[in-house]
Scaffold this motif. Structure first.
Motif, PDB file in Angstrom:
ATOM      1  N   LYS A 214       0.841  -1.202   0.000  1.00 36.74           N
ATOM      2  CA  LYS A 214       0.000   0.000   0.000  1.00 36.74           C
ATOM      3  C   LYS A 214       0.875   1.252   0.000  1.00 36.74           C
ATOM      4  N   ARG A 215       1.913   1.243   0.853  1.00 30.51           N
ATOM      5  CA  ARG A 215       2.801   2.405   0.901  1.00 30.51           C
ATOM      6  C   ARG A 215       3.468   2.618  -0.463  1.00 30.51           C
ATOM      7  N   LEU A 216       3.911   1.519  -1.060  1.00 29.20           N
ATOM      8  CA  LEU A 216       4.595   1.630  -2.355  1.00 29.20           C
ATOM      9  C   LEU A 216       3.675   2.192  -3.429  1.00 29.20           C
ATOM     10  N   ILE A 217       2.502   1.583  -3.561  1.00 29.32           N
ATOM     11  CA  ILE A 217       1.631   1.992  -4.657  1.00 29.32           C
ATOM     12  C   ILE A 217       1.174   3.442  -4.469  1.00 29.32           C
ATOM     13  N   GLU A 218       0.991   3.856  -3.217  1.00 25.79           N
ATOM     14  CA  GLU A 218       0.589   5.253  -3.003  1.00 25.79           C
ATOM     15  C   GLU A 218       1.719   6.199  -3.378  1.00 25.79           C
ATOM     16  N   GLN A 219       2.953   5.807  -3.059  1.00 21.65           N
ATOM     17  CA  GLN A 219       4.076   6.670  -3.444  1.00 21.65           C
ATOM     18  C   GLN A 219       4.271   6.684  -4.954  1.00 21.65           C
ATOM     19  N   LEU A 220       3.766   5.666  -5.610  1.00 16.34           N
ATOM     20  CA  LEU A 220       3.870   5.629  -7.078  1.00 16.34           C
ATOM     21  C   LEU A 220       2.676   6.322  -7.738  1.00 16.34           C
ATOM     22  N   GLY A 221       1.875   7.026  -6.948  1.00 21.57           N
ATOM     23  CA  GLY A 221       0.747   7.768  -7.505  1.00 21.57           C
ATOM     24  C   GLY A 221      -0.463   6.898  -7.811  1.00 21.57           C
ATOM     25  N   GLY A 222      -0.520   5.710  -7.244  1.00 25.23           N
ATOM     26  CA  GLY A 222      -1.648   4.809  -7.512  1.00 25.23           C
ATOM     27  C   GLY A 222      -2.443   4.493  -6.258  1.00 25.23           C
ATOM     28  N   ALA A 223      -3.179   3.403  -6.307  1.00 26.45           N
ATOM     29  CA  ALA A 223      -4.034   3.030  -5.173  1.00 26.45           C
ATOM     30  C   ALA A 223      -4.189   1.514  -5.143  1.00 26.45           C
ATOM     31  N   ILE A 224      -4.647   1.027  -3.984  1.00 23.57           N
ATOM     32  CA  ILE A 224      -4.890  -0.410  -3.843  1.00 23.57           C
ATOM     33  C   ILE A 224      -6.234  -0.608  -3.147  1.00 23.57           C
ATOM     34  N   GLY A 225      -6.918  -1.693  -3.447  1.00 25.12           N
ATOM     35  CA  GLY A 225      -8.178  -2.002  -2.769  1.00 25.12           C
ATOM     36  C   GLY A 225      -8.495  -3.474  -2.950  1.00 25.12           C
ATOM     37  N   PHE A 226      -9.585  -3.919  -2.342  1.00 27.59           N
ATOM     38  CA  PHE A 226      -9.935  -5.337  -2.482  1.00 27.59           C
ATOM     39  C   PHE A 226     -11.412  -5.554  -2.207  1.00 27.59           C
ATOM     40  N   GLU A 227     -11.873  -6.717  -2.656  1.00 27.40           N
ATOM     41  CA  GLU A 227     -13.216  -7.190  -2.309  1.00 27.40           C
ATOM     42  C   GLU A 227     -13.021  -8.621  -1.888  1.00 27.40           C
ATOM     43  N   SER A 228     -13.741  -9.051  -0.849  1.00 24.36           N
ATOM     44  CA  SER A 228     -13.526 -10.415  -0.409  1.00 24.36           C
ATOM     45  C   SER A 228     -14.804 -11.014   0.157  1.00 24.36           C
ATOM     46  N   VAL A 229     -15.055 -12.253  -0.209  1.00 19.86           N
ATOM     47  CA  VAL A 229     -16.205 -12.966   0.342  1.00 19.86           C
ATOM     48  C   VAL A 229     -15.662 -14.186   1.081  1.00 19.86           C
ATOM     49  N   PRO A 230     -15.894 -14.259   2.411  1.00 18.28           N
ATOM     50  CA  PRO A 230     -15.352 -15.374   3.174  1.00 18.28           C
ATOM     51  C   PRO A 230     -15.745 -16.707   2.546  1.00 18.28           C
ATOM     52  N   ALA A 231     -14.794 -17.611   2.510  1.00 23.00           N
ATOM     53  CA  ALA A 231     -14.955 -18.969   1.978  1.00 23.00           C
ATOM     54  C   ALA A 231     -15.151 -19.004   0.451  1.00 23.00           C
ATOM     55  N   LYS A 232     -15.186 -17.855  -0.191  1.00 23.93           N
ATOM     56  CA  LYS A 232     -15.334 -17.847  -1.660  1.00 23.93           C
ATOM     57  C   LYS A 232     -14.065 -17.355  -2.349  1.00 23.93           C
ATOM     58  N   GLY A 233     -13.499 -16.271  -1.802  1.00 23.19           N
ATOM     59  CA  GLY A 233     -12.274 -15.754  -2.405  1.00 23.19           C
ATOM     60  C   GLY A 233     -12.167 -14.243  -2.316  1.00 23.19           C
TER      61      GLY A 233
END
Ligand code: ADP
Length: 387
Positions: A214-233
């Motif tokens: 997260k620190r890296l991608i923010e310093q590179l001018g980008g962003a990170i995120g996710f979606e997750s469903v337990p037991a599915k992925g």
């Protein structure tokens, strides 16, 4: 008072961080020393299975410690602004294929299939090649580690647009069919050392990877995120700014050209006369690039409209209108929006990077600028070779 509050909060965060680090370093050390002592004192009484078992604990804890030290050092470099980034146009698909390849064996061991669906025609990213690999490897190895036998990991990519316009960002996503992340834990995923309850699981990890990413991608001018469903992925995505070549392409009609004599004009907007003089000296060494200067943002903008330079070098701390504001004005006007603007700043490197890329600068150089790098940047945007 506000400055003091900020500094107090930073000190508290640092103390908490150090105490976590020391706890994390001590835990494997405890296993190494404990099992080591047992072997030292009781080796003759222990069964061969136990000896091998203890030795295995020592080696695994040692390996874990080594990973942890590597991650902590890397993190401290990034936090202190001493991480080196080389931003260039990076063609992502071959790099993604390389990362997928690196994880093939590991995935095979745990019976997970790796599928690379990234788009071969993805526009180049404006990013750091090594950091890009680091980010991809982290997401891919998590997707493999926290998967299930027979599961899959799929990489995909797409250009992001807001419905109408290309936003100048590319999204790369890594989807897995694994365990997913419990809803009540999702808010903690980017916290350093937080393994979301997997501390004592068989799956190896330090809990720092995603924080670092997260620190890296923010310093590179980008962003990170996710979606997750337990037991599915889970699907983790990272957004990267696209490269100069890609942005130039999108606005080809207005792209700057060499003038009739084959010269490229570079406009330098700078209030400090000594810096202007220095730049003139640098340009004396360049063939087919001609320097024009302006000493404030207002006249710089007027000159940009009149001259259509191939490149603008913009000081940030200008009197009156700042470089950031001037960059925004240039971007608003059709006549100047496609001219790449490189920021020249005296600020801290990581601050500039984040702000600069977000504000749409094609690149930035910090003062005192490295002349070789400056020449490299000029050559990249004007194709002006050195004399
Ligand atoms: P590490 O893998 O070293 O523990 P990370 O910082 O990479 O550390 O991830 C933090 C935690 O987030 C992991 O311990 C794991 O519990 C969870 N996590 C990360 N990626 C995934 C994923 N793809 N699926 C499920 N859980 C994940």
């Amino acid at each position: 008072m506000r400055a003091r509050e900020t500094s107090d909060a930073q000190n508290r965060a640092k103390t908490e961080f150090l105490s976590s680090v020391s706890h994390e370093l001590r835990t494997p050390m405890n296993a190494i020393l404990g099992f080591g002592r047992l072997l030292e004192q009781k080796s003759t009484q222990l069964s061969p299975e136990k000896v091998s078992n203890f030795a295995n604990h020592i080696v695994r804890s040692g390996q874990h410690l080594l990973n942890l030290i590597g991650d902590v050092l890397e993190l401290s470099k990034i936090e202190s602004g001493h991480a080196n980034f080389t931003i260039e146009d990076v063609v992502a698909p071959p790099l993604i294929a390389e990362c997928v390849d690196l994880l093939k064996e590991k995935a095979y061991e745990v019976k997970v299939a790796l599928i690379d669906n990234s788009d071969a025609d993805l526009p180049p990213l404006a990013t750091d090649r090594g950091r890009f690999r680091q980010i991809m490897l982290n997401l891919l190895s998590n997707a493999v580690k926290y998967n299930r036998p027979g599961g899959t990991v799929t990489v995909a990519s797409r250009v992001l647009n807001d419905g109408v316009h290309n936003t100048g960002m590319v999204r790369i996503s890594v989807a897995d069919t694994g365990k997913g992340i419990a809803l009540d834990r999702q808010g903690q995923i980017f916290e350093p050392f937080n393994r979301l309850g997997r501390e004592s699981s068989e799956i190896e990890g330090t809990g720092i990877g995603l924080h670092l990413t997260k620190r890296l991608i923010e310093q590179l001018g980008g962003a990170i995120g996710f979606e997750s469903v337990p037991a599915k992925g889970s699907t983790f995505w990272v957004d990267f700014p696209t490269g100069v070549a890609a942005r130039g392409d999108a606005k080809r009609d207005a792209s700057p050209q060499a003038d009739a004599d084959g010269n490229f004009t570079v406009l330098y907007i700078e209030d400090n006369p000594l810096h202007r003089l220095l730049m003139e000296e640098v340009f004396a060494d360049l063939t087919s690039a001609r320097l024009t200067t302006a000493n404030d943002a207002e006249s710089g903008i007027e000159m940009a409209v009149a001259l259509k330079p191939a490149l603008i070098l913009m000081d940030i701390d200008l009197p009156g209108m700042s470089g950031f504001e001037a960059r925004a004005r240039l971007a608003e006007s059709r006549e100047t929006s496609s001219i790449p603007v490189v920021a020249l700043t005296a600020g801290a490197p990581d601050f500039d990077m984040q702000q600069g890329l977000a504000a749409g600068f094609a690149d930035y150089l910090t003062k005192p600028f490295d002349i070789e790098r400056l020449i490299g940047v000029i050559a990249r945007f004007t194709s002006a070779p050195r004399a």
